[in-house]
Motif scaffolding. Structure first.
Motif, short mmCIF file in Angstrom:
data_model
loop_
_atom_site.label_atom_id
_atom_site.label_comp_id
_atom_site.label_asym_id
_atom_site.label_seq_id
_atom_site.Cartn_x
_atom_site.Cartn_y
_atom_site.Cartn_z
N THR A 4 -2.53 -10.55 16.08
CA THR A 4 -2.37 -9.08 15.79
C THR A 4 -0.55 -9.11 15.54
O THR A 4 0.15 -9.71 16.58
CB THR A 4 -2.53 -8.09 16.81
OG1 THR A 4 -3.88 -8.08 17.21
CG2 THR A 4 -1.97 -6.76 16.36
N CYS A 13 -1.53 -5.75 11.09
CA CYS A 13 -2.53 -6.45 10.54
C CYS A 13 -2.95 -7.47 11.44
O CYS A 13 -2.24 -7.97 12.28
CB CYS A 13 -1.58 -7.38 9.35
SG CYS A 13 -2.61 -8.45 8.53
N VAL A 15 -5.58 -10.65 12.34
CA VAL A 15 -6.25 -11.92 11.65
C VAL A 15 -7.06 -12.37 12.62
O VAL A 15 -6.79 -12.81 13.73
CB VAL A 15 -5.17 -12.84 11.15
CG1 VAL A 15 -5.88 -13.86 10.59
CG2 VAL A 15 -3.98 -12.28 10.02
N ASP A 20 -9.36 -10.69 7.93
CA ASP A 20 -8.19 -9.74 8.21
C ASP A 20 -8.35 -8.56 7.83
O ASP A 20 -8.78 -8.33 6.94
CB ASP A 20 -6.82 -10.50 7.58
CG ASP A 20 -6.64 -10.27 6.05
OD1 ASP A 20 -6.02 -9.20 5.48
OD2 ASP A 20 -7.47 -10.99 5.43
N THR A 21 -7.84 -7.53 8.70
CA THR A 21 -7.84 -6.04 8.42
C THR A 21 -6.34 -5.64 8.71
O THR A 21 -5.85 -5.79 9.78
CB THR A 21 -8.67 -5.74 9.71
OG1 THR A 21 -9.98 -6.26 9.58
CG2 THR A 21 -8.96 -4.04 9.43
N CYS A 22 -5.95 -5.03 7.69
CA CYS A 22 -4.61 -4.45 7.84
C CYS A 22 -4.65 -2.89 7.68
O CYS A 22 -5.53 -2.40 7.06
CB CYS A 22 -3.85 -4.91 6.49
SG CYS A 22 -3.40 -6.50 6.56
N ASP A 44 5.06 -2.96 3.53
CA ASP A 44 4.69 -2.39 4.68
C ASP A 44 6.01 -2.86 5.52
O ASP A 44 6.24 -3.97 5.93
CB ASP A 44 3.39 -2.94 5.28
CG ASP A 44 3.04 -2.28 6.50
OD1 ASP A 44 4.01 -1.57 7.24
OD2 ASP A 44 2.13 -1.94 6.87
N ASP A 51 6.48 -12.04 5.73
CA ASP A 51 4.87 -12.21 5.98
C ASP A 51 3.98 -11.64 5.01
O ASP A 51 4.45 -10.71 4.47
CB ASP A 51 4.48 -11.10 7.23
CG ASP A 51 3.12 -11.17 7.80
OD1 ASP A 51 2.40 -11.48 7.10
OD2 ASP A 51 3.08 -11.05 9.17
N CYS A 53 1.23 -10.32 4.59
CA CYS A 53 0.42 -8.92 4.96
C CYS A 53 1.56 -7.91 4.59
O CYS A 53 1.02 -6.81 4.34
CB CYS A 53 0.16 -8.85 6.32
SG CYS A 53 -1.51 -9.73 6.76
N SER A 54 3.14 -8.24 4.49
CA SER A 54 3.70 -6.86 4.24
C SER A 54 3.58 -6.61 2.78
O SER A 54 4.00 -5.38 2.62
CB SER A 54 5.09 -7.35 4.61
OG SER A 54 5.66 -8.11 3.53
N ARG A 72 -5.32 -4.90 -1.68
CA ARG A 72 -6.19 -4.75 -0.45
C ARG A 72 -7.58 -5.19 -0.79
O ARG A 72 -8.21 -4.55 -1.65
CB ARG A 72 -6.13 -3.18 -0.10
CG ARG A 72 -6.26 -2.70 1.26
CD ARG A 72 -6.07 -1.07 1.36
NE ARG A 72 -5.13 -0.62 1.22
CZ ARG A 72 -4.71 0.81 0.80
NH1 ARG A 72 -5.78 1.61 0.47
NH2 ARG A 72 -3.70 1.25 0.85
#
Length: 113
Positions: A4, A13, A15, A20-22, A44, A51, A53-54, A72
């Protein structure tokens, strides 16, 4: 193994193997970076810019319309009449995801050559 990632606003986010769930950011969580006079990158801010995920997506003004490429669970494209409405697509509605869902115009972006 579950990882996390935390930012200033809490976990952003998670993983778990290939999944993965954001969490959808709030208005305070997004950072809009201009790339040109008509293009913006949306991040984000709870995660470091380095990262992956950002990166939430991009906005481009094209023919007085604002095209959103939302990253997404794959790519999604939306078109809005204003930048404010386009940026609103990146945040979670006050009542939670899917509350007050609006009918949006889906279209493929028109790239300038």
């Amino acid at each position: 193994m579950v990882n996390t990632f935390f930012g200033s606003g809490g976990p952003a986010c998670t993983v778990n193997g290939a999944e993965d769930t954001c969490l959808i950011p709030t208005e305070e969580d997004i950072l809009v970076q201009p790339l040109s006079a008509s293009q913006w990158r949306v991040l984000d801010r709870r995660l470091p810019e380095t990262d992956a995920c950002s990166l939430l997506g991009f906005v481009e003004e094209n023919n007085q319309q604002f095209e959103v490429m939302l990253l997404r669970h794959g790519f999604q494209w939306f078109t809005f009449p204003s930048l404010a409405e386009a940026l609103h697509q990146f945040i979670e509605p006050a009542g939670g995801l899917n509350s007050g869902e609006q009918q949006l115009s889906h279209s493929q972006p028109q790239f300038s050559t």
